[in-house]
Design an enzyme around this catalytic site. Structure first.
Site, PDB file in Angstrom:
ATOM      1  CG  HIS A   5       5.725  -7.069  -3.352  1.00 48.57           C
ATOM      2  ND1 HIS A   5       5.635  -7.475  -4.664  1.00 48.57           N
ATOM      3  CD2 HIS A   5       5.907  -5.730  -3.388  1.00 48.57           C
ATOM      4  CE1 HIS A   5       5.763  -6.424  -5.446  1.00 48.57           C
ATOM      5  NE2 HIS A   5       5.923  -5.345  -4.703  1.00 48.57           N
ATOM      6  CD  GLU A  57       9.516  -3.767  -3.749  1.00 50.13           C
ATOM      7  OE1 GLU A  57      10.127  -2.917  -4.407  1.00 50.13           O
ATOM      8  OE2 GLU A  57       8.376  -4.174  -4.043  1.00 50.13           O
ATOM      9  CG  HIS A  75      -0.742  -2.828  12.383  1.00 49.56           C
ATOM     10  ND1 HIS A  75      -1.854  -2.160  12.830  1.00 49.56           N
ATOM     11  CD2 HIS A  75      -1.123  -4.128  12.252  1.00 49.56           C
ATOM     12  CE1 HIS A  75      -2.858  -3.018  12.975  1.00 49.56           C
ATOM     13  NE2 HIS A  75      -2.443  -4.220  12.627  1.00 49.56           N
ATOM     14  CD  GLU A 123      -2.145  -6.799  15.360  1.00 51.95           C
ATOM     15  OE1 GLU A 123      -2.975  -7.109  16.230  1.00 51.95           O
ATOM     16  OE2 GLU A 123      -2.479  -6.334  14.243  1.00 51.95           O
TER      17      GLU A 123
END
Length: 128
Positions: A5, A57, A75, A123
């Site tokens: 994550h 998360e 990003h 993105e």
């Protein structure tokens, strides 16, 4: 090794969860409050990722409503079926792309950028 994550801190948990769920189609996997530490964690999974796929998360530290972005963050990127479809959902919600849609530098892929309610850039890449 397996990617699990990415954690980002958010200032308004409900607004952030709504953005990812309603506009980008994420699924909430689990949520937990930690009163001793005064924070809440929400794990979300992007559509198309399997049950053991990576998650996003969202960490809400109780009472903190803003974070400075800093200059190191760029990003996160997600493959999508249709940039235009997400653009329509954004427009319906009174939002717009931060950039695009347009083409990637190699000219082969449609891309756009959107910012979440905390200013994190996302993105979106549409491969055809």
């Amino acid at each position: 090794m397996r990617y699990l994550h990415t954690m980002i801190r958010v200032g308004d948990l409900d607004r952030s969860v709504d953005f990812y769920r309603q506009l980008l189609g994420f699924t909430e996997v689990r949520r937990a409050d930690y009163p001793d530490g005064k924070f809440t964690l929400v794990f979300l999974r992007a559509p198309g990722d399997g049950e053991d796929g990576p998650m996003l998360e969202l960490t809400y530290n109780w009472g903190v409503d803003h974070y400075d972005m800093g200059s190191g963050y760029g990003h996160v990127a997600f493959q999508v079926d249709s940039v235009d479809e997400i653009g329509a959902r954004l427009k319906e919600a009174g939002l717009a792309f931060a950039w695009g849609p347009g083409k990637t530098p190699d000219g082969r892929t449609t891309m756009a950028f959107v910012e979440d309610p905390n200013g994190y850039k996302i993105e979106l890449l549409e491969y055809r």
